[in-house]
Design a protein around this motif. Structure first.
Motif, PDB file in Angstrom:
ATOM      1  N   UNK A 260       2.441  -7.289 -25.766  1.00 44.50           N
ATOM      2  CA  UNK A 260       2.965  -6.546 -24.622  1.00 44.50           C
ATOM      3  C   UNK A 260       1.855  -5.709 -23.980  1.00 44.50           C
ATOM      4  N   UNK A 261       1.660  -5.801 -22.670  1.00 48.23           N
ATOM      5  CA  UNK A 261       0.617  -5.006 -22.018  1.00 48.23           C
ATOM      6  C   UNK A 261       0.991  -3.533 -21.930  1.00 48.23           C
ATOM      7  N   UNK A 262      -0.022  -2.687 -21.898  1.00 48.91           N
ATOM      8  CA  UNK A 262       0.161  -1.274 -21.573  1.00 48.91           C
ATOM      9  C   UNK A 262      -0.518  -0.999 -20.225  1.00 48.91           C
ATOM     10  N   UNK A 263      -1.791  -1.366 -20.129  1.00 43.27           N
ATOM     11  CA  UNK A 263      -2.488  -1.327 -18.846  1.00 43.27           C
ATOM     12  C   UNK A 263      -2.471  -2.753 -18.315  1.00 43.27           C
ATOM     13  N   UNK A 264      -1.775  -2.965 -17.211  1.00 47.08           N
ATOM     14  CA  UNK A 264      -1.469  -4.327 -16.757  1.00 47.08           C
ATOM     15  C   UNK A 264      -1.910  -4.518 -15.308  1.00 47.08           C
ATOM     16  N   UNK A 265      -2.457  -5.680 -15.009  1.00 48.90           N
ATOM     17  CA  UNK A 265      -2.843  -6.018 -13.650  1.00 48.90           C
ATOM     18  C   UNK A 265      -1.639  -6.270 -12.766  1.00 48.90           C
ATOM     19  N   UNK A 266      -1.799  -6.041 -11.490  1.00 48.16           N
ATOM     20  CA  UNK A 266      -0.722  -6.280 -10.526  1.00 48.16           C
ATOM     21  C   UNK A 266      -1.244  -7.146  -9.381  1.00 48.16           C
ATOM     22  N   UNK A 267      -0.336  -7.688  -8.602  1.00 51.00           N
ATOM     23  CA  UNK A 267      -0.729  -8.460  -7.434  1.00 51.00           C
ATOM     24  C   UNK A 267      -1.465  -7.556  -6.440  1.00 51.00           C
ATOM     25  N   UNK A 268      -2.319  -8.127  -5.602  1.00 52.74           N
ATOM     26  CA  UNK A 268      -2.987  -7.289  -4.592  1.00 52.74           C
ATOM     27  C   UNK A 268      -1.959  -6.639  -3.677  1.00 52.74           C
ATOM     28  N   UNK A 269      -2.294  -5.469  -3.207  1.00 54.23           N
ATOM     29  CA  UNK A 269      -1.374  -4.699  -2.374  1.00 54.23           C
ATOM     30  C   UNK A 269      -1.348  -5.242  -0.947  1.00 54.23           C
TER      31      UNK A 269
ATOM     32  N   UNK B  31       0.835  -1.196   0.000  1.00 53.78           N
ATOM     33  CA  UNK B  31       0.000   0.000   0.000  1.00 53.78           C
ATOM     34  C   UNK B  31       0.874   1.253   0.000  1.00 53.78           C
ATOM     35  N   UNK B  32       1.965   1.237   0.749  1.00 58.45           N
ATOM     36  CA  UNK B  32       2.856   2.400   0.790  1.00 58.45           C
ATOM     37  C   UNK B  32       3.498   2.649  -0.572  1.00 58.45           C
ATOM     38  N   UNK B  33       3.930   1.576  -1.246  1.00 60.94           N
ATOM     39  CA  UNK B  33       4.536   1.733  -2.571  1.00 60.94           C
ATOM     40  C   UNK B  33       3.514   2.245  -3.578  1.00 60.94           C
ATOM     41  N   UNK B  34       2.283   1.795  -3.457  1.00 63.22           N
ATOM     42  CA  UNK B  34       1.223   2.254  -4.347  1.00 63.22           C
ATOM     43  C   UNK B  34       0.975   3.743  -4.154  1.00 63.22           C
ATOM     44  N   UNK B  35       0.959   4.185  -2.906  1.00 66.87           N
ATOM     45  CA  UNK B  35       0.758   5.605  -2.617  1.00 66.87           C
ATOM     46  C   UNK B  35       1.899   6.440  -3.180  1.00 66.87           C
ATOM     47  N   UNK B  36       3.127   5.970  -3.002  1.00 67.93           N
ATOM     48  CA  UNK B  36       4.292   6.696  -3.543  1.00 67.93           C
ATOM     49  C   UNK B  36       4.212   6.775  -5.060  1.00 67.93           C
ATOM     50  N   UNK B  37       3.749   5.705  -5.703  1.00 73.33           N
ATOM     51  CA  UNK B  37       3.590   5.707  -7.153  1.00 73.33           C
ATOM     52  C   UNK B  37       2.567   6.756  -7.587  1.00 73.33           C
ATOM     53  N   UNK B  38       1.436   6.832  -6.893  1.00 75.60           N
ATOM     54  CA  UNK B  38       0.406   7.813  -7.247  1.00 75.60           C
ATOM     55  C   UNK B  38       0.946   9.232  -7.134  1.00 75.60           C
ATOM     56  N   UNK B  39       1.752   9.494  -6.124  1.00 71.05           N
ATOM     57  CA  UNK B  39       2.322  10.837  -5.954  1.00 71.05           C
ATOM     58  C   UNK B  39       3.203  11.209  -7.145  1.00 71.05           C
ATOM     59  N   UNK B  40       4.000  10.265  -7.601  1.00 73.02           N
ATOM     60  CA  UNK B  40       4.864  10.534  -8.754  1.00 73.02           C
ATOM     61  C   UNK B  40       4.044  10.663 -10.036  1.00 73.02           C
TER      62      UNK B  40
END
Length: 531
Positions: free
Chosen positions: A333-342, A205-214
Motif C-alpha cells: 500500500x502506498x503512503x507517498x503516491x504519484x498522481x495524474x498531472x494536474x 490545479x484548483x483542486x491541488x491548491x484547495x488541498x494545499x490549503x487544507x
C-alpha cells in the motif's frame, strides 16, 4: 538483504543509470566526412554478437566517466569485464569521476592530440564544435557495414537517429539512452493525509491548491501543531511541476506545439498566468519562502518527520525512498503516491518526459583501428549487453524462467550490484523499464503504466547550423540569466506582474525571436529526418 529505507534508492538509480548529464553543415575540418579511415585489421565477419574480432591481442583505449558511487571502479567491475571478454577485446580504460568529467576532458579535447580510440563526450556537441574540428570520424559507412545492433535501435527509435544526424546527413556518435516515458518526475501526495481530511486525489490545479490549503490549516499529521509544510520540492523541479498545467515546458525552455510551431516558454502569454499562480501560492505560504533553495535532503527530512504532504520528484522516489521512510509502511500500500498531472485552466494535462539520448560516444581521428572500435560499441548496445547492464549476471543477480527475469536477493543488494557495475556509465547502456518494474513495489509498476500516456516528449536534441549556433551562443546566456532573475522576482513579489509586458519587450530586444527562428529551423530538419 540490504534493501531497506533510503538506501533502496541507490538500487534503482543504478538500474536506471540516469546519466547526469560550425562550418558547411558539419563536415569535420580534418576528416573526409564521406569516408572512414582504413583499418589494418583483416576482414572479420561480425554478426552483432561477441566476439567482435578474431585477433587474439585486440586492444582499445577508452576515455569515459567512472561510477557515481566513489568506491566502485568500473574498469574492474564484473559486468564491464564480461562485456570486454565477450567482445574479445582488452580495454585500456581512462575513467574520471562524473562530477569532474567536463572540467577534466574539455582541455584534452581542445588540445586535440593524443586522444584514445573512443571518447565519451562531456556534452552532446549540439553546436558541432568537435565535429567541425575533425576530432571524431563519421560513422555512416561503419553503420552500414557493421551496425547490426545500432540499426535495430534506429528502427525502433527513429528520433534517436534523427537527433544524431547532422544537417548534411552524416553521423558521428553512438548513443547512450535513457527512459523517456516511464518513471518520470511526477506530483506525489501523502494519501494518509488525504484520507484523514476526507479528500480525493486532486485532478486539477484548483483542486491541488484547495488541498494545499487544507494541508496547511487542518492538522493532517494529527500532532496538534501547526507545523505542516503543505508542499516541498527541490528548486529545480518547480518549473517542471507547474509549467505543464499552463501548456509550457519551462524546464527545457523550448517546445513545439501540435502544429509544429516552436515556442520559448518564458516568452509566452500563458507564462504570465503561471507566474500569477505561483505568486499566489507564495503569498499564501503554500510555496515556502525558501522554495528557491530547497534541497533534496530537506524534502526527504520533512517527509520523514511527516510534516510535508505533497512533493514532486522522479517517480521511483515514491516507493523506493519516501514511502519506506514510514516505519509502518506496507509495500502493498502506498503512503507517498504519484498522481495524474494536474489539468490547467486551458485543459493542458501532461508531464514532461526526457530526450532519449543521454550521452554520446565518438571514435577519434587518432584511433588506429576505427572498425574494431565501432564493432565494440555496436556490440555494447546489443540486447545481450543491455541485459548485463540492467539485470546483472544470470543465476547470480537474476534468474529467468519462461522468458521472465526476476532479481535474486543478491540482485536486490545495493552494495553487491554496485560493485558488479550495474548500469555502467562508461558504456553506451540503455535503461530498462522491465528491470525497474521488477524492483519497485507492484502498485508502483502498475501506476507507472497509468501515468505513461500523460508523458509528453520534450523538444528534441538537434544539431545547429553555424548561423543558428552563432545567434544562440551570443543571445542565450544573457537571456537565461535574465529569465531566471525575473522568474524569482515575479514569484516572490519583488517585481510586480504589471511589469510583464516590459519583461517581454526586453526579451525581444535580446534577440529571443531570432533564437526561436533558429530552433524552428532545427525542429523542421528533425521532423524531415524522420520521414
Amino acid at each position: 538483504m540490504r534493501f531497506k529505507g533510503a538506501g533502496r534508492k541507490s538500487v534503482i538509480a543504478a538500474i536506471l543509470a540516469i546519466s547526469l548529464a560550425g562550418c558547411s553543415g558539419g563536415t569535420g575540418a580534418g576528416t573526409d566526412a564521406g569516408s572512414t579511415p582504413s583499418s589494418s585489421e583483416p576482414a572479420f565477419n561480425y554478426t552483432g554478437a561477441g566476439p567482435v574480432t578474431d585477433q587474439p591481442d585486440a586492444k582499445l583505449s577508452i576515455l569515459g566517466t567512472n561510477a557515481w558511487t566513489t568506491n566502485v571502479d568500473l574498469s574492474t567491475a564484473a559486468i564491464v569485464k564480461k562485456i570486454e571478454s565477450n567482445a574479445g577485446v582488452t580495454v585500456d580504460w581512462d575513467l574520471i569521476p562524473p562530477q569532474n568529467y567536463a572540467d577534466a576532458v574539455n582541455p584534452r579535447l581542445a588540445a586535440g592530440t593524443g586522444l584514445p580510440d573512443i571518447v565519451y563526450l562531456p556534452d552532446q556537441d549540439q553546436l558541432m564544435k568537435y565535429i567541425n574540428s575533425g576530432l571524431f570520424i563519421p560513422i555512416n559507412e561503419l553503420v552500414e557495414k557493421y551496425g547490426v545492433n545500432l540499426k535495430k535501435i534506429y528502427e525502433k527509435s527513429p528520433s534517436v537517429k534523427a537527433s544524431l544526424t547532422t544537417p548534411d546527413g552524416k553521423m558521428y556518435y553512438i548513443p547512450q539512452q535513457t527512459l523517456t516515458r516511464n518513471y518520470m518526475p511526477v506530483f506525489m501526495v501523502n494519501v494518509r493525509w488525504l484520507d484523514k481530511l476526507g479528500l480525493s486525489e486532486p485532478t486539477t490545479l484548483d483542486e491541488f491548491t484547495a488541498m494545499l490549503r487544507k494541508f496547511k490549516t487542518d492538522d493532517p499529521n494529527g500532532n496538534g501543531k501547526a507545523d505542516e509544510i503543505p508542499l516541498s520540492m527541490e528548486a529545480k523541479f518547480v518549473s517542471m511541476a507547474f509549467g505543464p498545467a499552463f501548456g509550457l515546458d519551462l524546464s527545457n525552455q523550448f517546445y513545439a506545439d501540435d502544429q509544429g510551431k516552436v515556442h520559448f516558454s518564458y516568452y509566452e502569454p500563458t507564462y504570465k498566468e503561471y507566474l500569477t499562480y505561483l505568486n499566489g501560492l507564495y503569498k499564501e505560504g503554500l510555496l515556502g519562502v525558501d522554495y528557491a533553495s530547497t534541497t533534496s535532503d530537506q524534502v526527504t527530512s520533512r517527509i520523514s518527520q511527516d510534516v510535508t504532504g505533497a512533493t514532486f520528484n522522479f517517480s521511483w522516489y515514491m516507493s523506493m525512498v519516501y514511502s519506506p521512510l514510514f516505519k509502518d509502511y506496507n509495500p502493498e500500500e502506498p503512503i507517498i503516491k504519484g498522481i495524474l498531472p494536474l489539468k490547467g485552466p486551458h485543459g493542458d494535462q501532461f508531464y514532461v518526459g526526457r530526450t532519449p539520448v543521454s550521452g554520446i560516444f565518438g571514435i577519434t581521428r587518432d584511433s588506429k583501428n576505427p572498425e574494431l572500435a565501432f564493432r565494440f560499441l555496436d556490440y555494447a548496445v546489443s540486447e545481450e549487453a543491455q541485459t548485463y547492464y540492467t539485470w546483472g549476471i544470470k543465476d547470480d543477480t537474476y534468474t529467468e524462467e519462461n522468458g521472465v527475469k526476476t532479481f535474486t536477493d543478491k540482485g536486490k543488494d545495493n552494495e553487491y550490484i554496485q560493485k558488479l557495475g550495474i548500469g555502467p556509465v562508461n558504456l553506451p547502456n540503455i535503461q530498462s523499464t522491465d528491470s525497474a518494474d521488477s524492483v519497485v513495489a507492484p502498485w508502483h509498476a502498475k501506476m507507472d503504466k497509468e501515468l505513461e500516456p500523460y508523458v509528453r516528449e520534450p523538444f528534441p536534441f538537434v544539431y545547429a547550423l553555424p548561423d543558428e549556433a552563432s545567434v544562440e551562443s551570443m543571445a542565450m546566456p544573457d537571456i537565461t540569466t535574465y529569465v531566471e532573475e525575473m522568474n524569482f522576482k515575479f514569484i516572490s513579489g519583488d517585481a510586480s506582474l504589471d511589469q510583464f509586458d516590459s519583461y517581454i519587450e526586453t526579451l525581444k530586444k535580446m534577440n529571443i525571436e531570432q533564437v526561436i527562428a533558429g530552433r524552428q529551423a532545427q525542429y523542421d530538419r528533425y521532423k524531415s529526418a524522420q520521414k
